[in-house]
Design a protein around this motif. Sequence first.
Motif, mmCIF file in Angstrom:
data_model
loop_
_atom_site.group_PDB
_atom_site.id
_atom_site.type_symbol
_atom_site.label_atom_id
_atom_site.label_comp_id
_atom_site.label_asym_id
_atom_site.label_seq_id
_atom_site.Cartn_x
_atom_site.Cartn_y
_atom_site.Cartn_z
ATOM 1 N N ASN A 6 0.808 -1.199 0.000
ATOM 2 C CA ASN A 6 0.000 0.000 0.000
ATOM 3 C C ASN A 6 0.850 1.262 0.000
ATOM 4 O OD1 ASN A 6 0.489 -1.368 2.528
ATOM 5 N ND2 ASN A 6 -0.211 0.570 3.411
ATOM 6 N N GLU A 7 2.098 1.111 0.415
ATOM 7 C CA GLU A 7 2.984 2.273 0.375
ATOM 8 C C GLU A 7 3.093 2.708 -1.087
ATOM 9 O OE1 GLU A 7 4.786 3.580 2.969
ATOM 10 O OE2 GLU A 7 4.478 2.089 4.527
ATOM 11 N N SER A 8 3.159 3.985 -1.281
ATOM 12 C CA SER A 8 3.102 4.473 -2.653
ATOM 13 C C SER A 8 4.431 4.275 -3.375
ATOM 14 C CB SER A 8 2.705 5.952 -2.675
ATOM 15 O OG SER A 8 3.482 6.651 -1.737
ATOM 16 N N GLY A 9 5.249 3.373 -2.888
ATOM 17 C CA GLY A 9 6.584 3.173 -3.443
ATOM 18 C C GLY A 9 6.594 2.846 -4.924
ATOM 19 N N SER A 10 5.662 2.011 -5.354
ATOM 20 C CA SER A 10 5.726 1.579 -6.738
ATOM 21 C C SER A 10 5.145 2.620 -7.692
ATOM 22 C CB SER A 10 4.992 0.251 -6.891
ATOM 23 O OG SER A 10 3.645 0.457 -6.561
ATOM 24 N N ASP A 11 4.331 3.516 -7.125
ATOM 25 C CA ASP A 11 3.778 4.549 -7.983
ATOM 26 C C ASP A 11 4.889 5.534 -8.382
ATOM 27 O OD1 ASP A 11 1.349 3.412 -7.642
ATOM 28 O OD2 ASP A 11 0.847 4.655 -5.898
ATOM 29 N N ALA A 12 4.605 6.278 -9.411
ATOM 30 C CA ALA A 12 5.595 7.265 -9.846
ATOM 31 C C ALA A 12 5.746 8.334 -8.778
ATOM 32 C CB ALA A 12 5.152 7.899 -11.163
ATOM 33 N N VAL A 13 6.960 8.544 -8.327
ATOM 34 C CA VAL A 13 7.189 9.500 -7.246
ATOM 35 C C VAL A 13 7.148 10.919 -7.816
ATOM 36 C CG1 VAL A 13 8.815 10.243 -5.486
ATOM 37 C CG2 VAL A 13 8.580 7.826 -6.052
ATOM 38 N N LYS A 14 6.302 11.729 -7.202
ATOM 39 C CA LYS A 14 6.232 13.124 -7.622
ATOM 40 C C LYS A 14 7.286 13.886 -6.856
ATOM 41 C CE LYS A 14 1.757 14.305 -8.514
ATOM 42 N NZ LYS A 14 0.537 14.865 -7.907
ATOM 43 N N ALA A 15 8.261 14.353 -7.528
ATOM 44 C CA ALA A 15 9.373 14.998 -6.838
ATOM 45 C C ALA A 15 9.014 16.437 -6.498
ATOM 46 C CB ALA A 15 10.612 14.982 -7.718
ATOM 47 N N LEU A 16 9.701 16.940 -5.496
ATOM 48 C CA LEU A 16 9.526 18.334 -5.116
ATOM 49 C C LEU A 16 10.250 19.219 -6.133
ATOM 50 C CD1 LEU A 16 10.215 17.845 -1.366
ATOM 51 C CD2 LEU A 16 8.256 19.123 -2.181
ATOM 52 N N SER A 17 9.812 20.414 -6.157
ATOM 53 C CA SER A 17 10.514 21.326 -7.065
ATOM 54 C C SER A 17 11.525 22.125 -6.255
ATOM 55 C CB SER A 17 9.507 22.231 -7.764
ATOM 56 O OG SER A 17 9.598 23.531 -7.287
ATOM 57 N N ASN A 18 12.423 22.804 -6.936
ATOM 58 C CA ASN A 18 13.404 23.624 -6.236
ATOM 59 C C ASN A 18 12.802 24.905 -5.715
ATOM 60 O OD1 ASN A 18 15.555 21.990 -6.416
ATOM 61 N ND2 ASN A 18 16.254 22.802 -8.388
ATOM 62 N N ASP A 19 11.679 25.247 -6.313
ATOM 63 C CA ASP A 19 11.095 26.534 -5.993
ATOM 64 C C ASP A 19 10.184 26.434 -4.785
ATOM 65 O OD1 ASP A 19 10.290 29.114 -6.134
ATOM 66 O OD2 ASP A 19 8.710 28.700 -7.629
ATOM 67 N N LEU A 20 10.475 27.257 -3.766
ATOM 68 C CA LEU A 20 9.693 27.220 -2.534
ATOM 69 C C LEU A 20 8.234 27.558 -2.820
ATOM 70 C CD1 LEU A 20 9.640 27.132 0.636
ATOM 71 C CD2 LEU A 20 9.966 29.584 0.544
ATOM 72 N N ASP A 21 8.011 28.568 -3.587
ATOM 73 C CA ASP A 21 6.643 29.002 -3.846
ATOM 74 C C ASP A 21 5.836 27.925 -4.551
ATOM 75 O OD1 ASP A 21 6.943 31.461 -2.657
ATOM 76 O OD2 ASP A 21 7.903 32.297 -4.444
ATOM 77 N N ALA A 22 6.499 27.256 -5.493
ATOM 78 C CA ALA A 22 5.796 26.192 -6.203
ATOM 79 C C ALA A 22 5.403 25.079 -5.236
ATOM 80 C CB ALA A 22 6.690 25.637 -7.313
ATOM 81 N N ASN A 23 6.324 24.740 -4.374
ATOM 82 C CA ASN A 23 6.042 23.680 -3.388
ATOM 83 C C ASN A 23 4.879 24.064 -2.492
ATOM 84 O OD1 ASN A 23 7.947 21.920 -4.291
ATOM 85 N ND2 ASN A 23 9.559 22.703 -2.915
ATOM 86 N N ILE A 24 4.929 25.314 -2.007
ATOM 87 C CA ILE A 24 3.884 25.760 -1.091
ATOM 88 C C ILE A 24 2.547 25.797 -1.803
ATOM 89 C CG2 ILE A 24 3.035 27.774 0.182
ATOM 90 C CD1 ILE A 24 5.852 28.233 1.118
ATOM 91 N N LYS A 25 2.571 26.204 -3.029
ATOM 92 C CA LYS A 25 1.333 26.280 -3.784
ATOM 93 C C LYS A 25 0.723 24.881 -3.926
ATOM 94 C CE LYS A 25 -0.587 28.247 -7.950
ATOM 95 N NZ LYS A 25 -0.337 28.140 -9.376
ATOM 96 N N TRP A 26 1.616 23.942 -4.227
ATOM 97 C CA TRP A 26 1.113 22.579 -4.400
ATOM 98 C C TRP A 26 0.535 22.045 -3.094
ATOM 99 C CZ3 TRP A 26 2.113 17.681 -2.492
ATOM 100 C CH2 TRP A 26 1.535 16.644 -3.225
ATOM 101 N N LEU A 27 1.288 22.289 -2.032
ATOM 102 C CA LEU A 27 0.835 21.785 -0.727
ATOM 103 C C LEU A 27 -0.495 22.403 -0.343
ATOM 104 C CD1 LEU A 27 4.022 21.582 1.514
ATOM 105 C CD2 LEU A 27 2.541 19.719 0.776
#
Lengths: 523, 409
Positions: free
Chosen positions: A9-30
């Motif tokens: 059930n761990e999402s290990g096998s799914d495609a991992v969505k990586a974080l971006s380098n941009d803080l704002d982009a990350n915060i927006k996504w979160l």
Amino acid sequence: MSESPKSGNESGSDAVKALSNDLDANIKWLSGELGTEPDIVIRRFQVLRNKRAALVYISDISNDASINTLMMSMLDEGLKPVADEYEEEPLQALMLRSITVGAIRQLNSLDHVLLAILEGCSVILLDGFATVIAADTGGSEKRGVEEPSSQTVVRGPKEGFTESVRTNTALIRAKIKSADLRMEYKRIGKRTQTTVVVVYIRGIAEEKTIQEVNRRLDLIDTDSILESGYIEEFIQDKTFTPFPLFQNTERPDAVAAGLLEGQFAIIVDGTPFVLLAPVTFIKFFQSSEDYYQRYDIASFLRLIRLSSFLISMLLPSLYIAITTFHQEMLPTSLLISLAAQREGVPFPALIEAMLMELTFEILREAGVRMPRIIGSAISIVGALVLGQSAVQAGLVSAAMVIVVSFTAIASFVIPSVNMGSAARLIRFAMMFLAGTFGLFGIMAGLMIILAHMSGLRSFGVSYLTPLSPLVPGNLKDVFVRVPWWAMKKRPSMYGGEPTTRQGSGKQSAENQGNNSQEGKRDR
Amino acid sequence: MTAKRTARSVAVMALCLFMLTGCWDRIELNELAITSATSIDRDGEDWVVTFQVVIPSTISSGIGIMGAGSGSSPVIVYSTKGKTIREANSRSYLESPRKLYFAHNRVIVISEETARRGLNPILDVYLRNPDARETVDVLISRGNSRNVLEQLMQIERIPGNGIREINNREEKYLSALPEVKMYELAMSLSSDSASTLLPEVYLSGKTETDSLKVFEKTTLPSKIRLGRIAVIKKDKMVGWLSRQEGLGVAFIRNTVDKSFIAPACPNDPSKRASIFLGSSTTKLKPSLQDGKLSVKVQIKSSGSLTQTDCGAKDLNNPETIAELEKAAEKEIVTYAESGWRAVQRLKTDAVGFADMAHRKYRRQWHKWEKDWDSVFADIQIEVTANVTLSNVGLSKEPIQVERLMEGKK
């Protein structure tokens, strides 16, 4: 058990969505994922002089004090001059110098970050880095350690598990201070992401069993685990059986004892009921108090429990069989007295017994479900109206009321609630058999039950061990409990290497005293 | 897949169960007429069977029990007539609202006339049918046996049960009348001696106690009592033994458990002592002289002195004890010999010598077997008794008031 093997059930096998380098982009996504609920905190700040950073957490499930300390320390860091070597590695600098929380993780997948936040971690995002630091600041409201409500003892520890898995593991660790005590954490349930911990003692529990339970746990593919009962039904060896194949307990001492005998425990976050397996039939009649009381009274009580199980399972059916088929088996005066009570009872004994048993089951269920405040009402209705008045009205015989009440009392003697329910279910089947075939039917029913029980396995352990297959060495703790010093070997039925529990040759102080000169000199 | 198949096979098996007539002997307690005593009379060639049926609601008292309470009779008695015993039984369906139930039948009372005409049909009925128990006590009544069943009893609410208790106590503490169960009767009638003893039950008193009204008084107009001993030979009754003869036969048969005897005092035959025999065993020593069988009957008893009126005798003196023992021995020998004379008079081997002879003299037995009655008539017996008084009680002398007063002075 589960029909199509499914990946973890761990999402290990799914495609991992990586974080971006941009803080704002990350915060927006979160914030897009988490929404803008008032309990979700996204705090922007500066650290290491000019680095933009953000702390994201859910305030309701976090510990305010540790977040305050963390913030204070990091804001402090923003003012301090930074050594050159850290200019290159600001993330390292943060971890090394200013994060006050002990347990931290570095995460770089968006899903993991999200999960960490939902668990109660505070996530520190740093501009320009695709890696975040998750600090464990979790701490929601918890119930304190209280006396277990389902399994009480007169003598013995009064503490019970709580709903928090951390508290529960702590309670076990407090009992067994051994490096061999292993706790394997898992997350089960796609939506609930429930923490499930497999606890065992390395070197005592059989390795194959642990591998098997891990395999079975990994096969579980469900969206929610809210109680250990979910796990039990998913991984038990056989579903269609009235007999429980897992022991559940609220008592840390019972878990510790089970671990020391070679069982493993499964702790599920959110419930104080911990599962213990592999399990044998006789285990359900052992109360943890048996081992704290003197061995003689403990043995006596265990025999009482076993006979109560038989009574709870068989008494109404025996009454039906004897009064409707085998009247010659009763002493004459008892027969006449029973016959006198049955004068004017309109139903056959089977229907009469069914009525009363169902009435009792309804009463019992009502007692469990209804608000405590109305509790006294049900006892009045139950005792007076249904007991005495039913007899006076001539609906049921007084003897039947006695049989049903005694059966009910006997069913409460069994220390394990789920074994008690097994007896309850079997009781009804037996009553039908007794009502149609008499003692012959009861005997046939018992044979079927015995055959069924012999076929049951709990993680490869035969349900009736050590009686069938007979393991004479393990009989010291079945019908009677021998004194502690006589149980030198750990019971071998749960597999694993047999280990000694007591030093060889050491017996009770009484025997030592008699043998050694020192004992005499002391006097 | 497998679960489906299991479910299907379970369903098939469950359906098969319906084909079995499972409930064939299912009967509720309030559909039973619990018979506590049965009696059998003859009326010409017909059999009259009488049942004493318990009315449970009058016996057990408690809340929620419907019925008339203790004011009504605890049992009801009714008779049926038929060409056979079972036919008479079956006629009960013509008048009984419930099915007669014999498993708790405590006694069967057989009238003297029936017994004299033969017990074979009764034995057959009891040994053939599973619903009638062979552990029922068999008694013989003088006259009509139905009267015994109609009699109510003091203390015991169920007369059938009471008769059995009397019979049982008597055998235990007096040993004069045997308690004979149906299977014992069958066994002893099929043994070599082919004879046995049965106790007699009768009504003493003028009128019957058949109504609860008489229990308002302390004295009952009539009572159930045990009387003489009926002697059965083959399957027919041949005569009576008195209680003294019965005790004598019991001594010879070695069936005395406990008993009382009252021997005459050694020094004054007009006065008597009383001895409680706690145990008694009898050994039979047969011997063959000139083709004639003689038997030495050696009775060995021990007991305690429970009463003595034998004047001033020091009971600490072993000689006094020995004299008393001798008196007791004489008494026992008298009993045994009177019993022996009685069975010889009736030409019935109720003492069971045939079995002893068969075991001891197997070769001669083939000859004797053909005419055991004449062989039995020629048997000589020699009775010896050995009584040990193990206990004389708390006072060493007989209590005599004059002497007590002397002692005071």
